[in-house]
Design an enzyme around this catalytic site. Structure first.
Site, short mmCIF file in Angstrom:
data_model
loop_
_atom_site.label_atom_id
_atom_site.label_comp_id
_atom_site.label_asym_id
_atom_site.label_seq_id
_atom_site.Cartn_x
_atom_site.Cartn_y
_atom_site.Cartn_z
N HIS A 1 -6.75 -6.58 -1.31
CA HIS A 1 -5.74 -5.72 -0.79
C HIS A 1 -4.99 -5.92 0.11
O HIS A 1 -3.80 -5.93 -0.12
CB HIS A 1 -6.40 -4.38 -0.54
CG HIS A 1 -5.54 -3.04 -0.78
ND1 HIS A 1 -4.65 -2.80 -1.77
CD2 HIS A 1 -4.94 -2.22 0.56
CE1 HIS A 1 -3.93 -1.82 -1.30
NE2 HIS A 1 -4.00 -1.40 -0.04
N ASP B 1 0.62 -1.12 -0.12
CA ASP B 1 0.12 -0.02 -0.15
C ASP B 1 0.84 1.39 -0.11
O ASP B 1 1.80 1.30 -0.86
CB ASP B 1 -0.90 -0.05 1.09
CG ASP B 1 -2.00 0.99 1.16
OD1 ASP B 1 -2.96 0.83 0.30
OD2 ASP B 1 -1.96 2.10 1.90
#
Length: 318
Positions: free
Chosen positions: A297, A101
């Site tokens: 994610h 991320d």
């Protein structure tokens, strides 16, 4: 987990909390939003068992690290400077970088600024994002994804903080960590962050325990979210400061691992860039792009065994 060592390292004018385990070649793990060193617990234990020294700081603004108040203290130069100073303080010359991320964005810039300190890079969830030569980052996101895109909304100081403070932190984080719709609304109207929370408890998947959520929630209840949000609020300042790196190539060996249900991977234009030649052009030493089926994610927590294997198989080459 008891074998993971914790310390505070002064660097670049602040103090960073650092978790560490193992001996051998160093692997520096960089978390994203809303993460902590704890994001990497599975990878740290695995790689230390394979003869590596796993190092995972809380980035500035997070967890046990210092939280400077101004967004101008969160430029990519500040953050990379923190990490270079951290390595110097730990006596480490070169590292394998592993990011997730926002930590992946930091890792790409670290590799641009200081390739002399990087053996190889594994990015999870986020591809390299070259600097747009003419349009500021937030304006570009607004044009591409609209005024309601969460990063655009994060720019207003206090707005997201007020929404997050009014929410149950554990439920908010659970919603973020378990989001896996590849084409969701980017956020709800009237929301500064990630939309409204359901009234009923959110079921936890097998890979995320109540203790895990509590660890994150306790940390953010203590520090608040402003530190993490300030990284986003420095995006346009980053754009101004990185002008000399326009069209620069990442010159270290790299690998990208993404989940096919990752919202970021399913953002318009990302797949075309990653698989259409642009990514390889900007990262000429790119070895591989791995797409994990049925994974979203937070892949390093959701699918740790696969991610561990892919990281290890790559860094073991060098």
């Amino acid at each position: 987990m008891e074998s993971i060592r914790h310390s505070t390292i002064p660097t670049n004018g602040i103090n960073l909390h650092v978790a560490e385990i193992g001996d051998g070649p160093a692997v520096l793990f960089l978390h994203g939003f809303p993460g902590l060193w704890y994001t990497w617990r599975h990878q740290m234990l695995f790689l230390s068992s394979k003869g590596y020294r796993a190092i995972a700081p809380d980035l500035r603004g997070y967890g046990g690290s210092d939280v400077p108040p101004s967004p101008s203290s969160y430029t990519i130069f500040h953050v990379v400077g923190d990490l270079v100073g951290l390595l110097d303080g730990l006596g480490v010359d070169k590292v394998f970088l592993v990011g997730h991320d926002w930590g992946s964005i930091v890792a790409w810039y670290f590799s641009l600024f200081r390739p002399d300190r990087v053996k190889a890079l594994v990015s999870t969830s986020i591809e390299f994002k070259p600097r747009h030569p003419a349009v500021r980052t937030v304006d570009f996101l607004r044009q591409k994804l609209g005024d309601d895109f969460y990063i655009v909304k994060f720019q207003e100081p206090g707005l997201a903080e007020a929404e997050f403070a009014a929410a149950d932190t554990s439920k908010l984080l659970t919603k973020i960590f378990t989001s896996r719709d590849p084409n969701p609304p980017r956020r709800s109207k009237g929301s500064a962050g990630f939309g409204t929370l359901p009234e009923d408890p959110i079921p936890l998947p097998p890979w995320l325990s109540e203790d895990d959520v509590k660890y994150y929630a306790d940390a953010f209840d203590k520090t608040g979210f402003t530190g993490g949000l300030n990284h986003f609020r420095a995006l346009d300042l980053n754009w101004e400061l990185t002008g000399p790196w326009t069209a620069a190539e990442v010159g270290v060996p790299a690998k990208l691992i993404v989940g096919d249900l990752d919202i970021s991977y399913n953002t318009p234009g990302v797949k075309e860039y990653v698989h259409g030649g642009g990514f390889k052009r900007d990262v000429p030493l790119l070895h591989e792009v791995v797409v994990l089926d049925g994974v979203a994610h937070f892949l390093n927590e959701e699918s740790p065994h696969e991610v561990n294997r892919h990281i290890y198989n790559f860094i073991a080459k060098f």
